[in-house]
Design an enzyme around this catalytic site. Structure first.
Site, PDB file in Angstrom:
ATOM      1  N   ASP A  50       0.191   5.286  22.519  1.00 16.09           N
ATOM      2  CA  ASP A  50      -1.277   5.266  22.384  1.00 16.09           C
ATOM      3  C   ASP A  50      -1.875   6.591  21.962  1.00 16.09           C
ATOM      4  O   ASP A  50      -3.094   6.688  21.775  1.00 16.09           O
ATOM      5  CB  ASP A  50      -1.881   4.833  23.730  1.00 16.09           C
ATOM      6  CG  ASP A  50      -1.519   3.386  24.025  1.00 16.09           C
ATOM      7  OD1 ASP A  50      -0.968   3.128  25.113  1.00 16.09           O
ATOM      8  OD2 ASP A  50      -1.728   2.545  23.141  1.00 16.09           O
TER       9      ASP A  50
ATOM     10  N   HIS B  66       4.647   7.849  30.747  1.00 20.29           N
ATOM     11  CA  HIS B  66       5.131   6.474  30.603  1.00 20.29           C
ATOM     12  C   HIS B  66       6.045   6.157  31.777  1.00 20.29           C
ATOM     13  O   HIS B  66       6.790   7.008  32.238  1.00 20.29           O
ATOM     14  CB  HIS B  66       5.915   6.311  29.293  1.00 20.29           C
ATOM     15  CG  HIS B  66       6.046   4.895  28.869  1.00 20.29           C
ATOM     16  ND1 HIS B  66       7.022   4.063  29.353  1.00 20.29           N
ATOM     17  CD2 HIS B  66       5.292   4.146  28.039  1.00 20.29           C
ATOM     18  CE1 HIS B  66       6.870   2.858  28.825  1.00 20.29           C
ATOM     19  NE2 HIS B  66       5.830   2.877  28.011  1.00 20.29           N
TER      20      HIS B  66
HETATM   21  C1  SDX Z   1       1.421   1.601  27.467  1.00 19.82           C
HETATM   22  O1  SDX Z   1       5.007  -0.190  30.323  1.00 19.82           O
HETATM   23  C2  SDX Z   1       4.973  -0.144  29.041  1.00 19.82           C
HETATM   24  O2  SDX Z   1       5.973  -0.294  28.347  1.00 19.82           O
HETATM   25  C3  SDX Z   1       3.587   0.104  28.452  1.00 19.82           C
HETATM   26  C4  SDX Z   1       3.510   0.293  26.938  1.00 19.82           C
HETATM   27  C5  SDX Z   1       3.881  -0.977  26.189  1.00 19.82           C
HETATM   28  O3  SDX Z   1       4.227  -0.862  25.024  1.00 19.82           O
HETATM   29  O4  SDX Z   1       3.674  -2.082  26.778  1.00 19.82           O
HETATM   30  O5  SDX Z   1       4.373   1.350  26.540  1.00 19.82           O
HETATM   31  C6  SDX Z   1       2.082   0.653  26.525  1.00 19.82           C
HETATM   32  O6  SDX Z   1       0.769   1.140  28.365  1.00 19.82           O
HETATM   33  C7  SDX Z   1       1.664   3.070  27.315  1.00 19.82           C
HETATM   34  C8  SDX Z   1       0.988   3.896  28.462  1.00 19.82           C
HETATM   35  C9  SDX Z   1      -0.488   4.077  28.114  1.00 19.82           C
HETATM   36  N1  SDX Z   1      -1.207   4.687  29.236  1.00 19.82           N
HETATM   37  C10 SDX Z   1      -1.656   5.931  29.181  1.00 19.82           C
HETATM   38  O7  SDX Z   1      -1.449   6.724  28.250  1.00 19.82           O
HETATM   39  C11 SDX Z   1      -2.526   6.333  30.378  1.00 19.82           C
HETATM   40  C12 SDX Z   1      -2.108   7.708  30.886  1.00 19.82           C
HETATM   41  N2  SDX Z   1      -0.782   7.615  31.476  1.00 19.82           N
HETATM   42  C13 SDX Z   1      -0.675   7.407  32.925  1.00 19.82           C
HETATM   43  O8  SDX Z   1      -1.688   6.594  33.441  1.00 19.82           O
HETATM   44  C14 SDX Z   1       0.754   7.071  33.359  1.00 19.82           C
HETATM   45  O9  SDX Z   1       1.578   7.955  32.704  1.00 19.82           O
HETATM   46  C15 SDX Z   1       1.288   5.677  33.162  1.00 19.82           C
HETATM   47  C16 SDX Z   1       0.407   4.641  33.746  1.00 19.82           C
HETATM   48  C17 SDX Z   1       1.491   5.384  31.720  1.00 19.82           C
HETATM   49  C18 SDX Z   1       2.655   5.618  33.868  1.00 19.82           C
HETATM   50  O10 SDX Z   1       2.388   5.739  35.208  1.00 19.82           O
HETATM   51  P1  SDX Z   1       3.589   5.687  36.279  1.00 19.82           P
HETATM   52  O11 SDX Z   1       4.861   5.282  35.698  1.00 19.82           O
HETATM   53  O12 SDX Z   1       3.098   4.929  37.466  1.00 19.82           O
HETATM   54  O13 SDX Z   1       3.775   7.164  36.596  1.00 19.82           O
HETATM   55  P2  SDX Z   1       2.989   7.907  37.698  1.00 19.82           P
HETATM   56  O14 SDX Z   1       1.524   7.576  37.578  1.00 19.82           O
HETATM   57  O15 SDX Z   1       3.680   7.677  38.995  1.00 19.82           O
HETATM   58  O16 SDX Z   1       3.183   9.398  37.193  1.00 19.82           O
HETATM   59  C19 SDX Z   1       4.183  10.207  37.713  1.00 19.82           C
HETATM   60  C20 SDX Z   1       3.474  11.537  37.977  1.00 19.82           C
HETATM   61  C21 SDX Z   1       2.243  11.399  38.885  1.00 19.82           C
HETATM   62  O17 SDX Z   1       2.087  12.618  39.539  1.00 19.82           O
HETATM   63  P3  SDX Z   1       2.710  12.717  41.092  1.00 19.82           P
HETATM   64  O18 SDX Z   1       2.024  11.595  41.868  1.00 19.82           O
HETATM   65  O19 SDX Z   1       4.199  12.537  40.956  1.00 19.82           O
HETATM   66  O20 SDX Z   1       2.294  14.109  41.556  1.00 19.82           O
HETATM   67  O21 SDX Z   1       2.978  12.047  36.716  1.00 19.82           O
HETATM   68  C22 SDX Z   1       1.552  12.149  36.783  1.00 19.82           C
HETATM   69  C23 SDX Z   1       1.079  11.258  37.915  1.00 19.82           C
HETATM   70  O22 SDX Z   1      -0.124  11.751  38.453  1.00 19.82           O
HETATM   71  N3  SDX Z   1       1.050  11.627  35.489  1.00 19.82           N
HETATM   72  C24 SDX Z   1       0.106  12.229  34.776  1.00 19.82           C
HETATM   73  C25 SDX Z   1      -0.027  11.433  33.621  1.00 19.82           C
HETATM   74  N4  SDX Z   1       0.818  10.399  33.690  1.00 19.82           N
HETATM   75  C26 SDX Z   1       1.479  10.528  34.854  1.00 19.82           C
HETATM   76  N5  SDX Z   1      -0.623  13.334  35.000  1.00 19.82           N
HETATM   77  C27 SDX Z   1      -1.527  13.643  34.018  1.00 19.82           C
HETATM   78  N6  SDX Z   1      -1.715  12.931  32.887  1.00 19.82           N
HETATM   79  C28 SDX Z   1      -0.980  11.826  32.653  1.00 19.82           C
HETATM   80  N7  SDX Z   1      -1.160  11.118  31.537  1.00 19.82           N
END
Ligand code: SDX
Length: 440
Positions: A371, A313
């Site tokens: 989720d 998140h």
């Molecule tokens: C919702 O914003 C909100 O409040 C949203 C929400 C709401 O109520 O409105 O809470 C609802 O959208 C919840 C999130 C649902 N999405 C998912 O579950 C999809 C999987 N999660 C990822 O796509 C990600 O965690 C996000 C999109 C939710 C957050 O992405 P960020 O904040 O841009 O974080 P990031 O992608 O920069 O991640 C930081 C690091 C990265 O690695 P590095 O580039 O630092 O090496 O963590 C890794 C990412 O690759 N990472 C993951 C991961 N989530 C982040 N690696 C593996 N699996 C994951 N799920």
């Protein structure tokens, strides 16, 4: 206190560029991070700040929802989500989010009555559904029909008229459930079921989805409460992608139905509200706990676009408080519908426990989010995965309309128009420098 009034200023931030010092005001919040006001920076220093994805940017002032990502706290208008999930109901939460404090008994009764009287749709709207293929994703119908509402309810489009604004918010919340249920019925080839005003919002949604012309759905109080809690948990979440989309659309003066349709579109993405469908499909693809390590390895591989859906998140760097509540509801709902030892729930819990012990997830502070468990409950209630994000959208109409109202009434709001870091070509003479590659 109204927005835009004197902000709680503290010391200023000093920015030194080419030996020139710029003093930027700092405003303190009532909870959480303070902000540096950079709104005059471009006019003073002819420079932009740069923050793709807005990881360090506050887009607005708001009094609606507070999140402490480190501590895993979520509050709507100051009330903890745990309290609201246990003690309130969805329509009371809608009223709280939009009007700012809990309604008294008389106000709540009147508001519930107003919402009930807006659940019906104009008969002609049924024609919109006929235009979709039966296998269209229900979110495609939500986007299309929500935007089309502006052509039917033209007496609630004037954003400068307080009564019309409020009428629009009531119509959007009330009709979102009817549209969502109709998109489900259309996708399974069943006739539409009209709303029943004698039912609560959540009972009505279950009725419109699961009753049919041959028999009425027997509403179980436990499942209706679970449905209502799911709506409360998904109601608002500060300036997430879809809410920011609604605010940006609203900042141009677009009508409220068009703004909410824009929010539905943004929510659909698998990185946002679409993650609940993607999380369940991921669990079904993993299939068994013995495959978990293979998928965790994929999730950690920088060259593999696969992410663990329902994990991570932007704000929560701790367990999402909503996921905790949903996890606690899972067992109750599964037991009630007669699913013993659900392999998918067991798999989800095994995946969570393995991931939370993994160095990668610990270092990056990746926890289950809202989720991760919601799909397991919704599937047990009887919804197909395609309906999960529709249900998220119905709930989020509360937050979207509250945030849209706050933005529209904010005395300092103006059209949102970010700038950019331009790294394209400098000026060229027409005719020269034609592309030599014929890759197009
Ligand atoms: C919702 O914003 C909100 O409040 C949203 C929400 C709401 O109520 O409105 O809470 C609802 O959208 C919840 C999130 C649902 N999405 C998912 O579950 C999809 C999987 N999660 C990822 O796509 C990600 O965690 C996000 C999109 C939710 C957050 O992405 P960020 O904040 O841009 O974080 P990031 O992608 O920069 O991640 C930081 C690091 C990265 O690695 P590095 O580039 O630092 O090496 O963590 C890794 C990412 O690759 N990472 C993951 C991961 N989530 C982040 N690696 C593996 N699996 C994951 N799920």
């Amino acid at each position: 206190m109204k927005l835009g009034k004197s902000k709680n200023k503290s010391k200023a931030a000093k920015l030194i560029i080419d030996n020139k010092t710029y003093n930027l005001p700092i405003y303190n919040s009532t909870e959480g991070e303070s902000v540096i006001d950079i709104s005059k920076l471009h006019s003073q220093a002819n420079i932009f700040t740069y923050d793709p994805g807005f990881t360090s940017t506050a887009s607005c002032e708001s009094k609606i929802t507070f999140i402490d990502g480190e501590k895993g706290i979520l509050r709507y208008r100051g009330y903890d989500i745990e309290d609201l999930a246990n003690k309130s109901d969805f329509i009371e939460v809608v009223n709280l989010l939009i009007y700012g404090d809990l309604p008294n008994k008389k106000q709540l009764k009147k508001y519930k009555n107003l919402i009930s009287r807006h659940t019906l749709l104009h008969e002609q709207i049924i024609n919109f559904f006929q235009g979709f293929r039966r296998d269209a994703h229900p979110m495609a119908m939500m986007v299309g029909v929500m935007g089309a509402l502006s052509s039917f309810y033209q007496d609630s489009l004037d954003i400068n008229d307080a009564h019309q604004r409020q009428e629009a918010t009531r119509r959007i919340v009330a009709k979102s459930a009817t549209i969502g249920a109709m998109s489900y019925k259309y996708s399974i080839g069943q006739s539409f079921v009209s709303p029943k005003n004698s039912l609560s919002f959540s009972e009505n949604f279950l009725h419109m989805c699961f009753s049919n012309s041959a028999e009425n759905y027997k509403i179980s109080p436990l499942l209706a409460k679970a449905m209502d809690t799911i709506f409360i948990l998904h109601a608002d979440h500060e300036q997430n992608a879809s809410t920011s989309t609604v605010r940006l659309a609203g900042s141009s003066g677009a009508n409220p139905f068009a703004c909410i349709a824009a929010g539905v579109s943004s929510l659909w993405g698998p990185a946002h509200g679409g993650a609940n469908q993607a999380a369940l499909e991921m669990l079904e693809e993993i299939g068994s706990s013995k495959n978990i390590h293979k998928f965790i390895k994929k999730a950690k591989n920088k060259n593999d676009p696969f992410k663990l859906m329902g994990f991570g998140h932007r704000v929560y760097k701790n367990y999402d408080p909503r996921a905790k509540i949903l996890k606690s509801i899972c067992q109750k709902v599964l037991k009630h519908v007669g699913i013993k030892n659900d392999p998918i729930l067991k798999l989800a819990m095994d995946l969570e426990s393995i991931a939370l012990k993994d160095k990668y997830f610990i270092e990056k502070k990746l926890y289950p989010n809202v989720d991760f468990y919601s799909g397991i409950i919704l599937r047990a209630i009887g919804f197909p995965p395609e309906m999960f994000t529709v249900i998220f959208a119905i709930a989020r109409t509360a937050g979207w309309t509250a945030q849209w109202t706050e933005m529209t009434e904010d005395p300092i709001q103006k059209i949102g128009r970010p700038r950019q870091l331009y790294t394209g070509k400098k000026s060229l003479i027409y005719g020269k420098n034609r592309s030599k590659k014929n890759t197009r």
